[in-house]
Write an enzyme that holds these catalytic residues in place. Sequence first.
Site, PDB file in Angstrom:
ATOM      1  CB  SER A  78      -0.877   0.007   1.239  1.00  0.00           C
ATOM      2  OG  SER A  78      -1.453  -1.263   1.432  1.00  0.00           O
TER       3      SER A  78
HETATM    4  N1  SAH Z   1      -0.362  -4.991   4.701  1.00  0.00           N
HETATM    5  C1  SAH Z   1       0.267  -5.143   3.416  1.00  0.00           C
HETATM    6  C2  SAH Z   1      -0.593  -4.737   2.249  1.00  0.00           C
HETATM    7  C3  SAH Z   1      -1.538  -5.759   1.924  1.00  0.00           C
HETATM    8  S1  SAH Z   1      -2.256  -5.862   0.309  1.00  0.00           S
HETATM    9  C4  SAH Z   1       1.584  -4.411   3.336  1.00  0.00           C
HETATM   10  O1  SAH Z   1       1.965  -3.807   4.297  1.00  0.00           O
HETATM   11  O2  SAH Z   1       2.255  -4.456   2.314  1.00  0.00           O
HETATM   12  C5  SAH Z   1      -3.492  -7.041   0.740  1.00  0.00           C
HETATM   13  C6  SAH Z   1      -2.981  -8.436   1.042  1.00  0.00           C
HETATM   14  O3  SAH Z   1      -4.054  -9.188   1.582  1.00  0.00           O
HETATM   15  C7  SAH Z   1      -2.483  -9.198  -0.182  1.00  0.00           C
HETATM   16  O4  SAH Z   1      -1.185  -9.657   0.083  1.00  0.00           O
HETATM   17  C8  SAH Z   1      -3.475 -10.361  -0.295  1.00  0.00           C
HETATM   18  O5  SAH Z   1      -2.898 -11.541  -0.804  1.00  0.00           O
HETATM   19  C9  SAH Z   1      -3.902 -10.532   1.149  1.00  0.00           C
HETATM   20  N2  SAH Z   1      -5.161 -11.238   1.381  1.00  0.00           N
HETATM   21  C10 SAH Z   1      -6.314 -11.171   0.660  1.00  0.00           C
HETATM   22  N3  SAH Z   1      -7.251 -11.955   1.228  1.00  0.00           N
HETATM   23  C11 SAH Z   1      -6.696 -12.534   2.331  1.00  0.00           C
HETATM   24  C12 SAH Z   1      -7.166 -13.447   3.323  1.00  0.00           C
HETATM   25  N4  SAH Z   1      -8.396 -13.943   3.328  1.00  0.00           N
HETATM   26  N5  SAH Z   1      -6.302 -13.801   4.294  1.00  0.00           N
HETATM   27  C13 SAH Z   1      -5.031 -13.333   4.333  1.00  0.00           C
HETATM   28  N6  SAH Z   1      -4.532 -12.474   3.418  1.00  0.00           N
HETATM   29  C14 SAH Z   1      -5.356 -12.069   2.427  1.00  0.00           C
END
Ligand code: SAH
Length: 237
Positions: A78
Site C-alpha cells: 500500500s
Molecule cells: N499490509 C500489506 C498490504 C496488503 S495488500 C503491506 O503492508 O504491504 C493485501 C494483502 O491481503 C495481499 O497480500 C493479499 O494476498 C492478502 N489477502 C487477501 N485476502 C486474504 C485473506 N483472506 N487472508 C489473508 N490475506 C489475504
Amino acid sequence: MYGWQIPPPKKSSKSAEAFARERREKVAWLMKKGLLKSERIRRALLKVPREDFIPEAYRDYAYLEVPLPLPGVAATISCPHSYPLFYEPLGLDQGHRFLEVGLGSGYGAAVAREVVGDEGLVVSIEIDPLTFAYAKANLERAGYRDVVLIRADGGLGYPKLQPYDRIAMTAACTEIPPPLLEQLAVGGRLIAPVIGAIGQDLTVFEKSATGISQKLVCNVLYVNLRGQYGVLGEQES
Ligand code: SAH
C-alpha cells in the site's frame, strides 16, 4: 490497476542514503498533512526501510504515494500514507497484541513490530503462498524474526494467540469476518476497508462489554479479501 497509475518497472539506482533522505522527507510530509501524530508511529516509520520490502523493479518508487505490485495474486504494498492512516485511528501502541490480515510485503508488520515493542506481539496472516514467501524473506532479511507469520485464510483469524488488542484488515470486505470480532479483546479496536454503496469506507470498530461501535475514517481503495469471507465472485475454489 485499481485506478492507480503504476510507474514503469526499472532497475533500481538509488543509494541507501538517497532512500533514507526520502524516508525522512516522507515522515515530515505525513506530519505536515496531519496524518501522522504519534511519536511511536513516527519513530517506526523513520526506522523501517520501506525500500527493502519492494521488488527491485519498483524499488526506486518506494516513497511515492502509489501502491506497488508484489509477487502473488493481486498483492500490493500500500502507499506510504496508508500505514499512519490505519495505525493512528487504531491507536496502535506499545505493548499491544496486534493481528494483521494481509501480510503483503511484510512492511506493515515490520512497522507494527516497532510500534508495539518487545512487550507487544505481531501476528500476520497471508493467504497467497507466493506473497507469503516474499514477505517472510523480506522480514528475515530486515531482522524481524519475532513476527508470527501464518500462511492461511486471515478471515478466520488466528485463535491460538487471541485476544488481540488491535486488528488491521488490509484487504476490503463486505462485512467483518465474525471470527475476527470474536478474537478482538474487549476494549480492542479493528480497522478495515468495508465495501459500501460507493467505494470502500475505512472503518474503525471498537468492542465494548455491551457491543460494537463503529466510526468512518475516509474512503480508500484496497484489494478485495479472498477466502471464506471473501468478496462475492473473488472466492477461492
Ligand atoms: N499490509 C500489506 C498490504 C496488503 S495488500 C503491506 O503492508 O504491504 C493485501 C494483502 O491481503 C495481499 O497480500 C493479499 O494476498 C492478502 N489477502 C487477501 N485476502 C486474504 C485473506 N483472506 N487472508 C489473508 N490475506 C489475504
